[in-house]
Design a protein around this motif. Structure first.
Motif, PDB file in Angstrom:
ATOM      1  N   ALA A 165       1.770   6.745  -6.811  1.00 55.44           N
ATOM      2  CA  ALA A 165       0.706   7.696  -7.124  1.00 55.44           C
ATOM      3  C   ALA A 165       1.223   9.130  -7.060  1.00 55.44           C
ATOM      4  O   ALA A 165       0.887   9.972  -7.903  1.00 55.44           O
ATOM      5  CB  ALA A 165      -0.459   7.501  -6.161  1.00 55.44           C
ATOM      6  N   ASP A 166       2.078   9.405  -6.078  1.00 53.99           N
ATOM      7  CA  ASP A 166       2.636  10.754  -5.941  1.00 53.99           C
ATOM      8  C   ASP A 166       3.526  11.123  -7.128  1.00 53.99           C
ATOM      9  O   ASP A 166       3.608  12.295  -7.509  1.00 53.99           O
ATOM     10  CB  ASP A 166       3.439  10.865  -4.641  1.00 53.99           C
ATOM     11  CG  ASP A 166       2.550  10.808  -3.404  1.00 53.99           C
ATOM     12  OD1 ASP A 166       1.338  11.056  -3.543  1.00 53.99           O
ATOM     13  OD2 ASP A 166       3.067  10.495  -2.310  1.00 53.99           O
ATOM     14  N   ARG A 171       2.386   1.749  -3.418  1.00 56.24           N
ATOM     15  CA  ARG A 171       1.386   2.286  -4.349  1.00 56.24           C
ATOM     16  C   ARG A 171       1.179   3.780  -4.140  1.00 56.24           C
ATOM     17  O   ARG A 171       1.036   4.541  -5.109  1.00 56.24           O
ATOM     18  CB  ARG A 171       0.061   1.540  -4.188  1.00 56.24           C
ATOM     19  CG  ARG A 171      -1.012   1.990  -5.165  1.00 56.24           C
ATOM     20  CD  ARG A 171      -2.266   1.139  -5.064  1.00 56.24           C
ATOM     21  NE  ARG A 171      -2.879   1.206  -3.746  1.00 56.24           N
ATOM     22  CZ  ARG A 171      -3.940   0.499  -3.373  1.00 56.24           C
ATOM     23  NH1 ARG A 171      -4.504  -0.329  -4.242  1.00 56.24           N
ATOM     24  NH2 ARG A 171      -4.445   0.595  -2.156  1.00 56.24           N
ATOM     25  N   ALA A 172       1.173   4.211  -2.896  1.00 56.51           N
ATOM     26  CA  ALA A 172       1.023   5.638  -2.608  1.00 56.51           C
ATOM     27  C   ALA A 172       2.216   6.428  -3.147  1.00 56.51           C
ATOM     28  O   ALA A 172       2.052   7.540  -3.681  1.00 56.51           O
ATOM     29  CB  ALA A 172       0.870   5.844  -1.100  1.00 56.51           C
ATOM     30  N   ARG A 197       0.832  -1.205   0.000  1.00 52.86           N
ATOM     31  CA  ARG A 197       0.000   0.000   0.000  1.00 52.86           C
ATOM     32  C   ARG A 197       0.866   1.254   0.000  1.00 52.86           C
ATOM     33  O   ARG A 197       0.584   2.236  -0.704  1.00 52.86           O
ATOM     34  CB  ARG A 197      -0.914   0.009   1.227  1.00 52.86           C
ATOM     35  CG  ARG A 197      -2.040  -1.000   1.211  1.00 52.86           C
ATOM     36  CD  ARG A 197      -3.044  -0.693   2.319  1.00 52.86           C
ATOM     37  NE  ARG A 197      -3.940  -1.795   2.560  1.00 52.86           N
ATOM     38  CZ  ARG A 197      -5.012  -2.092   1.815  1.00 52.86           C
ATOM     39  NH1 ARG A 197      -5.274  -1.346   0.747  1.00 52.86           N
ATOM     40  NH2 ARG A 197      -5.776  -3.114   2.115  1.00 52.86           N
ATOM     41  N   HIS A 198       1.939   1.222   0.784  1.00 50.57           N
ATOM     42  CA  HIS A 198       2.835   2.372   0.857  1.00 50.57           C
ATOM     43  C   HIS A 198       3.524   2.602  -0.488  1.00 50.57           C
ATOM     44  O   HIS A 198       3.647   3.752  -0.951  1.00 50.57           O
ATOM     45  CB  HIS A 198       3.870   2.139   1.962  1.00 50.57           C
ATOM     46  CG  HIS A 198       4.854   3.259   2.117  1.00 50.57           C
ATOM     47  ND1 HIS A 198       4.484   4.552   2.415  1.00 50.57           N
ATOM     48  CD2 HIS A 198       6.216   3.282   1.987  1.00 50.57           C
ATOM     49  CE1 HIS A 198       5.555   5.325   2.476  1.00 50.57           C
ATOM     50  NE2 HIS A 198       6.615   4.569   2.222  1.00 50.57           N
TER      51      HIS A 198
END
Length: 487
Positions: free
Chosen positions: A443-444, A439-440, A436-437
């Motif tokens: 995304a940034d 992916r974040a 999840r981290h």
């Protein structure tokens, strides 16, 4: 043509060859068949000739004069002319092959073609001239000439660039190794955990089962260690020295010590050019040539980092070479002494699991994602699958991603999934949080569309109850070993 009943798979290759050799259109045509050694090319082509009444010639390492003599003898035996063939040069020999197709389409196979070209460097040009578009001998013939070879560096250049035969071939067929699913079927292994371990040793090369170990297949997971001792670590088995011979058979690999050292570096986990150079004690600029030669020979593969344009990784293409450099080469003198294999294997078992099976499991997971995963489960059909690294500026770390898949590009290319693969570890919620981290972070960066990116956990040892509970979320996918082999 009827496919031989004892042929495993190779439906695509057999269909392609059948269409080529039975083509009734006028004019002789030429095709090229290549692939790494032991994949069954000779078996395929010999079967084609038997089915269609064609001529098969297997070249050997010999001088030009001896090669011509052997060729003439083989053609004499096939045609049975009133007087034996005695060719003065390859011009005459190639024209004799064109004469075979005067009455109708007939396959003509020259296997191990690189041996002939090594003795007669002008041979590709001679064939080019013989297959000239308006040349009478070609126009009146329907010979279907197939040039075959395992020297990948040579065969890869036969039709490329300014090579004489570029533009002359009507077929270019590469016979690949069996993928991990077909390999399990070929070996008759139903247990997926055992299938992964066997694949990590012998990959998908058909000859290793039939010829090299004489159909000795581990009867179950408990027999795997004994199978290792009976086969690959057994000095009387052909598999024992096979990794060494794979390099020796490539004509371009003249400095054997250097190329073995490069492969040893990669097998030890040094995947980038800089780390390989550091392992060898050389500058990164000094190893470009050996890396390219090993790639051309089909022994190394080169993969671009999915998330960093300036970074690429190298992987060994043949699992047996990885096994040799990780387990065998460091203690070769021990293994050559009969009776020492058991002691060596006991001390190597953990290294085998982490350094060989683990990376092979990751590769299998990437293959599954690209070729076998349900596109609906991933959110789309993968266009590219690989691995990569992502910088985390806040924690000053770099995250490695074992599996990443992108979809068909739109305005912003969709990132279908990011995944982590663990062979010998039960995966828990911490692994999911890490994904999840990552992916974040992606995304940034804004390079990919991550709104529907799936988080995939691949495990050879299972998942915790907590992770199973989290997998009810639409963006989480758990894949175990049985899933990788399920139809």
């Amino acid at each position: 043509m009827d496919r031989p009943v004892d042929m495993f798979d190779r439906d695509f290759e057999w269909s392609a060859l059948s269409r080529f050799v039975t083509d009734a259109q006028p004019g002789a045509t030429m095709g090229v068949v290549s692939g790494r050694r032991r994949q069954g090319k000779t078996y395929l082509l010999d079967a084609v000739c038997q089915q269609a009444g064609g001529f098969y010639f297997g070249a050997t390492q010999a001088t030009e004069a001896e090669s011509l003599r052997l060729f003439g003898e083989a053609l004499t035996d096939h045609v049975r002319p009133p007087t034996p063939f005695h060719f003065a040069d390859w011009h005459e020999a190639v024209d004799a092959l064109l004469a075979l197709g005067v009455e109708g389409p007939v396959p003509v196979v020259i296997d191990e073609f690189p041996y002939l070209a090594q003795a007669t460097p002008a041979l590709p040009s001679i064939i080019q001239q013989a297959f000239g578009p308006r040349r009478a001998n070609r126009v009146t013939s329907r010979t279907r000439l197939l040039l075959c070879g395992s020297a990948m560096s040579f065969m890869g250049g036969l039709l490329s660039g300014n090579a004489p035969l570029r533009g002359r071939a009507g077929l270019e067929l590469v016979v690949p190794t069996l993928d991990y699913r077909l390999a399990a079927q070929f070996w008759g292994i139903d247990d997926p955990l055992l299938a992964v371990q066997v694949n990590a040793v012998v990959g998908g090369t058909p000859a290793y089962r039939r010829e090299f170990v004489r159909n000795d297949v581990p009867v179950g997971p408990d027999d795997f260690d004994s199978w290792i001792l009976r086969t690959v670590l057994n000095p009387e088995s052909p598999l024992f020295r096979e990794a060494r011979y794979l390099l020796a058979e490539e004509p371009q690999l003249r400095d054997q010590a250097l190329y073995h050292s490069v492969l040893a570096a990669v097998a030890a986990g040094n995947a980038t050019r800089g780390r390989i150079a550091g392992y060898l004690g050389r500058k990164a600029t000094d190893i470009g040539h050996p890396l390219t030669v090993l790639e051309d020979a089909g022994l190394l593969t080169h993969h671009q980092d999915m998330f960093r344009d300036n970074r690429a990784v190298y992987r060994i293409a043949e699992p047996l070479i990885t096994f040799y450099h990780t387990v065998m080469r460091p203690v070769w003198s021990q293994l050559e002494r009969p009776g020492s294999a058991g002691r060596v294997w006991r001390t190597s078992r953990a290294r085998f699991a982490s350094g060989i099976v683990g990376p092979r499991f990751e590769e299998i997971c990437r293959t599954w994602t690209l070729h076998f995963a349900d596109p609906d489960a991933l959110g789309g059909l993968p266009a590219e699958v690989g691995s990569g690294t992502v910088n985390d500026p806040a924690s000053k770390t770099v995250h490695e991603i074992d599996v990443a898949a992108t979809g068909v590009a739109g305005n912003t290319r969709p990132l279908l999934c990011v995944g982590e693969a663990k062979w010998g570890k039960v995966m828990g919620i911490g692994h999911l949080d890490r994904l999840r981290h990552i992916r974040a972070l992606l995304a940034d960066k804004g390079r990919y569309e991550t709104g529907t990116t799936k988080l995939v956990c691949f495990s050879g040892a299972g998942f915790t109850d907590e992770l199973h509970a989290a997998a009810t979320d639409d963006d989480v996918l758990l894949v175990d070993v049985a899933d990788l082999y399920a139809d």
